[in-house]
Design an enzyme around this catalytic site. Structure first.
Site, mmCIF file in Angstrom:
data_model
loop_
_atom_site.group_PDB
_atom_site.id
_atom_site.type_symbol
_atom_site.label_atom_id
_atom_site.label_comp_id
_atom_site.label_asym_id
_atom_site.label_seq_id
_atom_site.Cartn_x
_atom_site.Cartn_y
_atom_site.Cartn_z
ATOM 1 N N LYS A 13 0.867 -1.188 0.000
ATOM 2 C CA LYS A 13 0.000 0.000 0.000
ATOM 3 C C LYS A 13 0.893 1.225 0.000
ATOM 4 O O LYS A 13 1.850 1.311 0.768
ATOM 5 C CB LYS A 13 -0.876 -0.052 1.256
ATOM 6 C CG LYS A 13 -1.492 1.260 1.707
ATOM 7 C CD LYS A 13 -2.690 0.974 2.594
ATOM 8 C CE LYS A 13 -2.836 1.963 3.726
ATOM 9 N NZ LYS A 13 -4.087 1.743 4.482
ATOM 10 N N LYS A 19 1.141 5.267 0.429
ATOM 11 C CA LYS A 19 0.432 6.419 0.981
ATOM 12 C C LYS A 19 0.588 7.583 0.007
ATOM 13 O O LYS A 19 1.684 7.875 -0.471
ATOM 14 C CB LYS A 19 0.998 6.799 2.352
ATOM 15 C CG LYS A 19 0.934 5.702 3.397
ATOM 16 C CD LYS A 19 -0.477 5.288 3.747
ATOM 17 C CE LYS A 19 -1.132 6.219 4.749
ATOM 18 N NZ LYS A 19 -2.459 5.657 5.178
ATOM 19 N N ASP A 36 -3.542 4.721 -0.796
ATOM 20 C CA ASP A 36 -4.409 5.308 0.230
ATOM 21 C C ASP A 36 -4.182 6.814 0.216
ATOM 22 O O ASP A 36 -3.089 7.291 0.538
ATOM 23 C CB ASP A 36 -4.071 4.715 1.599
ATOM 24 C CG ASP A 36 -5.017 5.224 2.686
ATOM 25 O OD1 ASP A 36 -5.938 6.005 2.362
ATOM 26 O OD2 ASP A 36 -4.825 4.838 3.859
ATOM 27 N N GLU A 74 -7.967 3.481 -1.960
ATOM 28 C CA GLU A 74 -8.500 3.636 -0.602
ATOM 29 C C GLU A 74 -8.798 5.102 -0.333
ATOM 30 O O GLU A 74 -7.914 5.956 -0.441
ATOM 31 C CB GLU A 74 -7.484 3.082 0.412
ATOM 32 C CG GLU A 74 -7.934 3.216 1.859
ATOM 33 C CD GLU A 74 -7.010 2.512 2.846
ATOM 34 O OE1 GLU A 74 -6.212 1.641 2.437
ATOM 35 O OE2 GLU A 74 -7.078 2.849 4.044
ATOM 36 N N ASP A 128 -12.474 4.010 4.029
ATOM 37 C CA ASP A 128 -11.820 3.933 5.335
ATOM 38 C C ASP A 128 -12.384 5.037 6.237
ATOM 39 O O ASP A 128 -13.262 4.785 7.066
ATOM 40 C CB ASP A 128 -10.289 4.054 5.155
ATOM 41 C CG ASP A 128 -9.527 3.843 6.465
ATOM 42 O OD1 ASP A 128 -10.158 3.545 7.485
ATOM 43 O OD2 ASP A 128 -8.278 3.985 6.470
ATOM 44 N N LYS A 140 -11.285 -1.561 10.921
ATOM 45 C CA LYS A 140 -10.239 -1.379 11.941
ATOM 46 C C LYS A 140 -10.890 -1.556 13.302
ATOM 47 O O LYS A 140 -11.765 -0.763 13.667
ATOM 48 C CB LYS A 140 -9.620 0.015 11.836
ATOM 49 C CG LYS A 140 -8.878 0.253 10.534
ATOM 50 C CD LYS A 140 -8.352 1.678 10.433
ATOM 51 C CE LYS A 140 -7.538 1.857 9.150
ATOM 52 N NZ LYS A 140 -7.249 3.266 8.857
ATOM 53 N N GLU A 191 -3.727 -5.693 6.394
ATOM 54 C CA GLU A 191 -2.480 -4.912 6.373
ATOM 55 C C GLU A 191 -1.968 -4.790 7.814
ATOM 56 O O GLU A 191 -1.417 -3.769 8.196
ATOM 57 C CB GLU A 191 -2.736 -3.522 5.780
ATOM 58 C CG GLU A 191 -3.806 -2.750 6.539
ATOM 59 C CD GLU A 191 -3.960 -1.296 6.164
ATOM 60 O OE1 GLU A 191 -3.321 -0.835 5.211
ATOM 61 O OE2 GLU A 191 -4.734 -0.616 6.852
HETATM 62 C C1 MUC Z 1 -4.832 4.406 7.118
HETATM 63 O O1 MUC Z 1 -5.318 5.461 6.769
HETATM 64 O O2 MUC Z 1 -5.175 3.401 6.534
HETATM 65 C C2 MUC Z 1 -2.598 2.278 8.008
HETATM 66 C C3 MUC Z 1 -1.401 1.991 7.476
HETATM 67 C C4 MUC Z 1 -0.814 3.182 7.140
HETATM 68 O O3 MUC Z 1 0.257 3.379 6.599
HETATM 69 O O4 MUC Z 1 -1.656 4.191 7.435
HETATM 70 C C5 MUC Z 1 -2.682 3.659 8.196
HETATM 71 C C6 MUC Z 1 -3.899 4.411 8.279
HETATM 72 MG MG MG Z 2 -6.655 4.402 5.169
#
Ligand code: MUC
Ligand code: MG
Length: 393
Positions: free
Chosen positions: A187, A189, A218, A244, A269, A293, A347
């Site tokens: 994943k 960011k 994400d 995401e 999310d 979560k 994850e």
């Molecule tokens: C999220 O926003 O998903 C989970 C893993 C990561 O790197 O950020 C989180 C939060």
């Molecule tokens: Mg997220």
């Protein structure tokens, strides 16, 4: 010897039963903040972490059994408005007094009563919910997943999340994870940088490694509608397999539009904290997957409701993370192990992002999988020396 009348036998039974119940009485709740360094800085859309702060909550029963839970947010209050400091204030000052003197087997009733003293505060409530599940399961000598309905799976595909990183560093980290741990999905960011540049960076990365691994992004709700409609197609063309939360949490219309327009799976999310929000996403068909979560939903009981709603609506759940340590990760794994709807992998890599562990046997990762811990309760035993070492003074 005079035989005892049924009346007395009945009273004896009542006494035995009440002795057992007294054993399960919660006599105190404690909390402490741990500051555990990360193996490398983890960059989010608006902040970067070098240390994970974890509220460790313990629930102590009269029978000597103790259960543990973690209150944890990814990178601080930017994500959901709570931090370990606010959680500690809520747990010590408001939640603990509701628990003390009650039997842990009243867990559902206690959780309902917490709603009368603290609105929202879901991360704090999650820590308390998990600690009670752990204590109750240990008292019964069963696993938490037994309490939650039993086992549906014992291991899950585990995605590794990269923070916001320059291209070369990201490629190096991906290669290292493939070689060492066999990770098959990553994943990335996004949302920190300028969208065109951010997209170019990720598309380039996909060209380098996308034929060997699954890549997800994400955006942490940072793009507006037009930005998302402009750049998500480029990311789809680059081979990204999951989007995401590209757009703001409350804007289900836009999320739905994105889901309709793309062939890429879309995961909600920030849009889903509560069962009502999960239902809204299902009703509006705003996403394909829900990032479940156990932390942001306020514990295992609330998470079961989210999973049931998703399943009924034909959505998959991803076992997502708030970067929990080994105890919180074990809780989410026990949940995923007992919940069929968590069918989109996980994850739960938090323990691997920490420089050190504070349980005797850390969570096991191999061949791109994370393994559900065995044994009573959450299946992890605390290393008290390490816990003391990482406790904030
Ligand atoms: C999220 O926003 O998903 C989970 C893993 C990561 O790197 O950020 C989180 C939060
Ligand atoms: Mg997220």
């Amino acid at each position: 010897m005079k035989s005892r009348s049924p009346f007395f036998r009945c009273r004896d039974f009542g006494r035995i039963e009440s002795d057992l119940m007294a054993d399960l009485t919660i006599n105190r709740v404690e909390s402490r903040i741990l500051d555990v360094p990360l193996i490398r800085p983890h960059g989010f859309a608006t902040t970067t972490s070098t240390v994970q702060h974890i509220l460790l909550v313990s629930v102590h029963l009269d029978n000597g059994v103790t259960g543990y839970g973690e209150g944890v947010v990814p990178g601080g209050p930017w994500w959901g408005g709570e931090s370990v400091e606010t959680m500690k204030a809520l747990v010590d000052g408001y939640l603990a007094p509701v628990l003390v003197g009650r039997e842990v087997s009243e867990l559902a009733g206690i959780m309902a009563d917490l709603e009368r003293v603290v609105a929202r505060g879901r991360y704090a409530k999650a820590a308390v919910d998990v600690a009670m599940h752990d204590a109750w399961a240990r008292a019964l000598n069963v696993s938490v997943r037994d309490l939650l309905g039993g086992t549906v799976r014992t291991e899950l595909d585990c995605t590794w999340a990269l923070g916001v990183l320059p291209l070369e560093v990201a490629v190096e980290e991906i290669e290292e994870r493939i070689a060492t741990w066999g990770n098959r999905s990553f994943k990335l960011k996004m949302g920190a940088g300028e969208p065109a540049e951010d997209t170019r960076r990720v598309a380039e990365l996909a060209r380098e490694v996308g034929d060997r691994v699954s890549l997800r992004i994400d955006i942490n709700a940072r793009w507006d509608r037009l930005t998302a409609l402009r750049y998500l197609p480029e990311l789809a063309d680059a081979g990204i397999e999951l989007f995401e939360q590209p757009t703001p949490a409350d804007d289900l219309e836009t999320l739905r539009e994105i889901t309709r327009r793309t062939n890429v799976s879309v995961m909600a999310d920030e849009s889903v904290w509560t069962p009502a929000e999960a239902l809204a996403v299902v009703k509006s068909q705003a996403a394909d997957v829900i990032a479940l979560k156990t932390t942001k939903h306020g514990g295992l009981l609330e998470s079961k409701k989210i999973a049931a709603i998703a399943e009924a609506g034909g959505l998959a759940c991803h076992g997502a993370t708030s970067l929990e340590g080994p105890i919180g990760t074990a809780a989410s794994l026990q949940f995923a192990a007992s919940t069929k709807a968590v069918s989109y992998g996980t994850e739960l890599f938090g323990p691997q992002l920490l420089k050190d562990t504070y349980v005797v046997q850390d969570i096991e990762y191999r061949d791109g999988l994370v393994i559900v811990p065995q044994g009573p309760g959450l299946g992890v035993e605390l290393d008290m020396d390490k816990i003391n070492f990482y406790t904030r003074n």
